[in-house]
Design an enzyme around this catalytic site. Structure first.
Site, PDB file in Angstrom:
ATOM      1  N   ARG A  99       0.732  -1.197  -0.020  1.00  0.00           N
ATOM      2  CA  ARG A  99      -0.034  -0.093  -0.013  1.00  0.00           C
ATOM      3  C   ARG A  99       0.991   1.216   0.056  1.00  0.00           C
ATOM      4  O   ARG A  99       1.812   1.224   0.848  1.00  0.00           O
ATOM      5  CB  ARG A  99      -1.004   0.013   1.203  1.00  0.00           C
ATOM      6  CG  ARG A  99      -1.767  -1.217   0.877  1.00  0.00           C
ATOM      7  CD  ARG A  99      -2.958  -1.276   2.008  1.00  0.00           C
ATOM      8  NE  ARG A  99      -3.908  -0.194   2.031  1.00  0.00           N
ATOM      9  CZ  ARG A  99      -4.987   0.009   2.893  1.00  0.00           C
ATOM     10  NH1 ARG A  99      -5.091  -1.028   3.850  1.00  0.00           N
ATOM     11  NH2 ARG A  99      -5.525   0.958   2.900  1.00  0.00           N
TER      12      ARG A  99
ATOM     13  N   LYS B 120      -6.648  -0.271  -1.869  1.00  0.00           N
ATOM     14  CA  LYS B 120      -7.137  -0.561  -0.500  1.00  0.00           C
ATOM     15  C   LYS B 120      -6.546  -2.093  -0.091  1.00  0.00           C
ATOM     16  O   LYS B 120      -5.577  -2.504  -0.575  1.00  0.00           O
ATOM     17  CB  LYS B 120      -8.504  -0.801  -0.362  1.00  0.00           C
ATOM     18  CG  LYS B 120      -9.319   0.481  -0.779  1.00  0.00           C
ATOM     19  CD  LYS B 120      -8.960   1.615   0.600  1.00  0.00           C
ATOM     20  CE  LYS B 120      -9.794   2.791   0.008  1.00  0.00           C
ATOM     21  NZ  LYS B 120      -9.359   3.869   1.106  1.00  0.00           N
TER      22      LYS B 120
ATOM     23  N   ASP C   5     -15.768   2.684   1.641  1.00  0.00           N
ATOM     24  CA  ASP C   5     -15.503   1.128   2.140  1.00  0.00           C
ATOM     25  C   ASP C   5     -16.821   0.373   2.078  1.00  0.00           C
ATOM     26  O   ASP C   5     -16.468  -0.996   1.982  1.00  0.00           O
ATOM     27  CB  ASP C   5     -14.913   1.139   3.627  1.00  0.00           C
ATOM     28  CG  ASP C   5     -13.863   1.731   3.829  1.00  0.00           C
ATOM     29  OD1 ASP C   5     -12.845   1.661   3.029  1.00  0.00           O
ATOM     30  OD2 ASP C   5     -13.474   2.357   5.094  1.00  0.00           O
TER      31      ASP C   5
ATOM     32  N   ARG D 139     -13.408  -6.980   3.751  1.00  0.00           N
ATOM     33  CA  ARG D 139     -14.809  -6.283   3.286  1.00  0.00           C
ATOM     34  C   ARG D 139     -15.183  -7.249   1.966  1.00  0.00           C
ATOM     35  O   ARG D 139     -16.209  -7.257   1.822  1.00  0.00           O
ATOM     36  CB  ARG D 139     -14.566  -4.946   3.113  1.00  0.00           C
ATOM     37  CG  ARG D 139     -14.367  -4.017   4.025  1.00  0.00           C
ATOM     38  CD  ARG D 139     -14.685  -2.616   3.895  1.00  0.00           C
ATOM     39  NE  ARG D 139     -14.115  -2.068   5.114  1.00  0.00           N
ATOM     40  CZ  ARG D 139     -14.590  -1.962   6.504  1.00  0.00           C
ATOM     41  NH1 ARG D 139     -15.533  -2.664   6.910  1.00  0.00           N
ATOM     42  NH2 ARG D 139     -13.887  -1.472   7.649  1.00  0.00           N
TER      43      ARG D 139
HETATM   44  O1  SPQ Z   1      -7.249   0.857   7.875  1.00  0.00           O
HETATM   45  P1  SPQ Z   1      -7.371   0.267   6.279  1.00  0.00           P
HETATM   46  O2  SPQ Z   1      -6.759  -0.804   5.949  1.00  0.00           O
HETATM   47  O3  SPQ Z   1      -7.019   1.344   5.519  1.00  0.00           O
HETATM   48  O4  SPQ Z   1      -8.944   0.240   6.204  1.00  0.00           O
HETATM   49  C1  SPQ Z   1     -10.064   0.386   5.293  1.00  0.00           C
HETATM   50  C2  SPQ Z   1     -10.968  -0.506   5.426  1.00  0.00           C
HETATM   51  O5  SPQ Z   1     -11.829  -0.799   4.371  1.00  0.00           O
HETATM   52  O6  SPQ Z   1     -11.288  -0.708   6.598  1.00  0.00           O
HETATM   53  C3  SPQ Z   1      -9.608   0.732   3.890  1.00  0.00           C
HETATM   54  F1  SPQ Z   1      -9.131  -0.322   3.387  1.00  0.00           F
HETATM   55  O7  SPQ Z   1     -10.543   1.898   5.862  1.00  0.00           O
HETATM   56  C4  SPQ Z   1     -10.227   3.225   5.833  1.00  0.00           C
HETATM   57  C5  SPQ Z   1     -10.761   4.075   4.866  1.00  0.00           C
HETATM   58  O8  SPQ Z   1     -10.957   3.365   3.355  1.00  0.00           O
HETATM   59  C6  SPQ Z   1     -10.201   3.745   7.119  1.00  0.00           C
HETATM   60  C7  SPQ Z   1      -9.954   4.990   6.874  1.00  0.00           C
HETATM   61  C8  SPQ Z   1      -9.698   5.834   8.662  1.00  0.00           C
HETATM   62  O9  SPQ Z   1     -10.032   5.091   9.568  1.00  0.00           O
HETATM   63  O10 SPQ Z   1      -9.134   6.835   8.338  1.00  0.00           O
HETATM   64  C9  SPQ Z   1     -10.135   5.983   6.004  1.00  0.00           C
HETATM   65  C10 SPQ Z   1     -10.217   5.466   4.455  1.00  0.00           C
HETATM   66  O11 SPQ Z   1      -9.182   5.279   3.972  1.00  0.00           O
HETATM   67  P2  SPQ Z   1      -8.594   6.610   3.089  1.00  0.00           P
HETATM   68  O12 SPQ Z   1      -7.241   6.104   2.507  1.00  0.00           O
HETATM   69  O13 SPQ Z   1      -9.551   6.996   2.330  1.00  0.00           O
HETATM   70  O14 SPQ Z   1      -8.054   7.754   4.282  1.00  0.00           O
END
Ligand code: SPQ
Length: 423
Positions: free
Chosen positions: A121, A337, A310, A383
């Site tokens: 990532r 993701k 998500d 997910r």
């Molecule tokens: O923590 P992680 O792995 O990035 O988890 C995800 C998920 O689906 O649970 C994304 F894969 O959620 C992120 C979300 O997409 C959680 C998050 C946050 O807590 O700030 C923000 C989102 O990501 P981003 O890149 O848009 O900031």
């Protein structure tokens, strides 16, 4: 290990989903920086949030639990200590990116690493602006070492709407000289802003711009974590597409920066009622009831995307069940993701005969045909696993998942709750 997805005849009953993952992570991280002991109820004990706890313990923070309440014994803004080994963030993008920002302002170097998915990532979205504030990083992918510096405030236009990038920079901004001004192209989830303001940060929000000043103290808080709307989304779709169903989900976080899934499902024709709307620790919360409905296709794009990013895999399941065409666009963020969620949805949907086309920034689904059961792959993505388990409920014949255990990341008891609704 491969598992059979049981099919339930209908989904009826009440449930509470586990605590919000984004708020759970932040309550530990911000609590560690506060003066005094923060109390967290409703904390999500999923693998990602446990990774956050373990990293903060390695950074010298005492975290205890009594009768289900988590206590974070905060040491103030300068109380973290140098960890003796690598900080392992598991599968969690939130832990990894937010730690990049926080550790950029400490007085010691630290190394971050995670699992195979985390190593793929992109971290450049946080390391680059943090470099311009004065920190150094060994690279833009994990494993990476953070060499903190004397941080300077920046004015920065985020190239993507991302709560992780915004929060990483807000955390670094708490250690910078002057005022950081951060502007997003679209507004992403604002839990950090709400929580940091409640803890005493000098932080203001004006539309898509957040401003934070450095060198202010934070104070311990009581955090009541609401149910995660991203977990509730699986039941909102299931209840709408499975005949003879009615599900009530209690105490769901309905922060407007997260509730796009409810708006889109309603626009598709879903019968969803939102009741007992209230505030809990500064976050809007409600009870949601969904009943079987006839859905029709829709268009999902623009400013809506960060408000349901998500939930797009499970919204794609709703689209497959809906009559007509659903187009998802402006969702290129799905490619970075836990897996490439555009490619994963398309590949798995094609397997069971759904008419779906991958596009540059999303997908087009021509719904309304009954899918057939299939041997589904999760790509280790929680997910994807839960979305496919919902899809399997409306498929003809049996379906299996190659790895159901990955639901552990955000919703360890997902299958128990799902099957209980069919009894
Ligand atoms: O923590 P992680 O792995 O990035 O988890 C995800 C998920 O689906 O649970 C994304 F894969 O959620 C992120 C979300 O997409 C959680 C998050 C946050 O807590 O700030 C923000 C989102 O990501 P981003 O890149 O848009 O900031």
């Amino acid at each position: 290990m491969s598992m059979k997805i049981e099919k339930i005849p209908y989904a009826r009953g009440e449930l509470s989903v586990p605590g919000d993952k984004s708020i759970s992570h932040r309550s530990v991280m911000f609590g560690a920086l506060g003066k005094g002991t923060s109390e967290i109820t409703g904390f999500l004990k999923g693998a990602d949030c446990l990774s956050t706890i373990s990293c903060f313990q390695k950074l010298g923070i005492e975290i205890t639990e009594e009768k289900g309440t988590i206590y974070v014994h905060g040491k103030g803004m300068h109380g973290l200590s140098q960890p003796s080994g690598v900080l392992y963030t598991g599968n969690s993008g939130t832990t990894t990116r937010l730690l990049c920002g926080l550790l950029a302002g400490q007085g010691f170097p630290a190394e971050l690493d995670g699992d195979a998915s985390i190593r793929k990532r992109p971290m450049g979205r946080v390391t680059n602006p943090l470099r311009s504030m004065g920190a150094e990083f060994s690279g833009d992918f994990c494993p990476l070492t953070i060499h903190p510096g004397k941080l300077h405030a920046i004015c920065y236009d985020l190239p993507v709407a991302s709560a992780q990038v915004k929060t990483a920079l807000l955390l670094a901004g708490l250690y910078a000289d002057g005022r950081c001004v951060l502007t997003e192209p679209e507004k992403s989830r604002d839990h950090s802003e709400r929580m940091l303001q409640a803890m005493g940060a000098d932080l203001t929000v004006d539309g898509k711009t957040v401003t934070v000043s450095g060198e202010k103290e934070l104070f311990a808080q009581k955090f009541e974590v609401p149910g995660d709307i991203s977990s509730a989304a699986f039941y909102l779709v299931l209840g709408a597409i499975l005949p003879n169903s009615e599900i009530t989900i209690r105490n769901v976080g309905m922060n407007p920066t997260r509730s796009g899934v409810v708006e889109v499902l309603k626009a598709m024709g879903a019968d969803i009622s939102v009741e007992q709307e209230r505030l809990s620790s500064g976050e809007p919360v409600a009870d949601l009831t969904v009943r079987s409905s006839v859905l029709h296709g829709t268009k999902i794009g623009g400013a809506l995307i960060p408000r349901l990013i998500d939930e797009l895999p499970v919204l794609a399941v709703a689209a497959a069940a809906a009559e007509g065409i659903t187009e998802i666009c402006d969702a290129q963020e799905l490619k970075v993701k836990e897996t490439n969620r555009i490619r994963a949805v398309v590949d798995e949907f094609v397997k069971c005969g759904i008419d779906i086309t991958e596009t540059e920034d999303g997908m087009i689904i021509r719904g309304g045909k009954t899918p057939s059961g299939a041997e589904f792959k999760t790509y280790g993505d929680h997910r994807m696993a839960m979305s496919l388990a919902v899809l399997a409920q409306i498929a003809d014949g049996e379906s299996t998942l190659d790895d159901g255990a990955c639901v552990e990341i955000s919703y360890p008891q997902f299958f128990e709750d799902l099957y209980r609704l069919g009894r």
